[in-house]
Design an enzyme around this catalytic site. Sequence first.
Site, PDB file in Angstrom:
ATOM      1  N   ASN A   1      10.545 -15.877 -61.249  1.00 33.10           N
ATOM      2  CA  ASN A   1      10.958 -16.958 -62.130  1.00 33.10           C
ATOM      3  C   ASN A   1      10.052 -18.182 -61.985  1.00 33.10           C
ATOM      4  OD1 ASN A   1      13.023 -15.373 -63.288  1.00 33.10           O
ATOM      5  ND2 ASN A   1      14.319 -15.757 -61.502  1.00 33.10           N
ATOM      6  N   SER A   2      10.594 -19.374 -61.726  1.00 33.58           N
ATOM      7  CA  SER A   2       9.756 -20.580 -61.767  1.00 33.58           C
ATOM      8  C   SER A   2       8.780 -20.720 -60.603  1.00 33.58           C
ATOM      9  CB  SER A   2      10.628 -21.831 -61.861  1.00 33.58           C
ATOM     10  OG  SER A   2      11.144 -21.959 -63.166  1.00 33.58           O
ATOM     11  N   THR A   3       8.864 -19.857 -59.623  1.00 35.66           N
ATOM     12  CA  THR A   3       7.804 -19.838 -58.607  1.00 35.66           C
ATOM     13  C   THR A   3       6.468 -19.522 -59.267  1.00 35.66           C
ATOM     14  OG1 THR A   3       9.367 -19.247 -56.867  1.00 35.66           O
ATOM     15  CG2 THR A   3       7.077 -18.728 -56.440  1.00 35.66           C
ATOM     16  N   THR A   4       6.526 -18.921 -60.451  1.00 35.25           N
ATOM     17  CA  THR A   4       5.330 -18.641 -61.245  1.00 35.25           C
ATOM     18  C   THR A   4       4.542 -19.907 -61.549  1.00 35.25           C
ATOM     19  OG1 THR A   4       6.598 -16.857 -62.306  1.00 35.25           O
ATOM     20  CG2 THR A   4       4.534 -17.495 -63.353  1.00 35.25           C
TER      21      THR A   4
END
Length: 371
Positions: free
Chosen positions: A66-69
């Site tokens: 997810n937002s670790t991207t």
Amino acid sequence: MTDVMGFCDPRFDDVRAALTALLRKDDVGASAAVYLDGEPVVDLWGGYADADRSVGWQRDTLTGVNSTTKNMTALCALILADRGELDLSAPVAAYWPEFAAAGKEGVLVRHVLSHTAGLPDLPGLRTVEELYDWQSVTAELASRAPAWEPGTAAGYHALTFGFLVGEIVRRVTGRSLGAFFAEEVAEPLGADFHLGLGARHDHRLAPLIPPPSLTDEYAASAPPGPEGTGPGPTGVAVRVKDANSTAWRRALLPAVNGFGNARSVALVQSVLANGGSAGGVRLLSARGCEPAWREEFHGEDRVLGTPMTWTVGFGRFGTTFGWGGWGGSLVVSDPASRMTVAYVMNQMIDRQRQQDDRGMEIVMAAYGGLR
């Protein structure tokens, strides 16, 4: 199966103990990694890749982070800036002329990267499927007026961050952000991280598991804090079933649909903590890393509803920087210690219902190895 596999420098045995404890308590399957001076000192994994606990989590298991991207997407922009191909202080319209519409002539590249551009949502979109049309989404963003004077306020650009940075990278290089990352970052480093996921990797995928007592209709929200942060109030309700779908994997959503494990996340981000190189591979100069931890904005984030310090591409927390993903994944880098710590799992936790300190437990355990 709570046995933890992999290797761990004895100095970092606390990380092994922490991951073992998490697998016995909250986690189904997970991985943890620590890089020091651009080299691995912890690479651990364990548990199961599925909710039925029938398939073991393997060394090469991948899952959506997810937002670790966003950490990966930001790195691509910093690499281009370091090469002199992208000016962080230039107007976005210098590279993307259509973006100047609706009073956005003064929006700078650094505004986009620091969540201060005033384009935090996509109110015109109503279905997840609409997100898969890159040209349509970026055209809408180019036509929209900012919600505030760019640079004067911050509001977490949960999904738009990826489209905005991605289109800038595409205009500069002629390549999609996914292609640029694969060719200029993942391949040189040998990092098993992917922006979007090809069909050949599907057999290695550990689907995300909804938080306890919730179903795969569970939708993303944007609670405050460096981890567990989801796509937020975007006009599009992203559910676990969407993030686990084939269409999501095949799309390019550079803010949220990266796939990897703790090893690959930590390897890539260790470049920034280690002066621009990891494993003997240099991606940018030491000076080119500095925007990752230099403050661009400090104050109340209008979307997250909490005080935040944003740098060029990252959240800063004390002397560290990084960001986490909806459900619990996290990466933290400390340039002073030249250390990067990552935690990736498949069991999501809803931080509005239950405290989730899993990633920070791994981070704090890693600091024990520096004493």
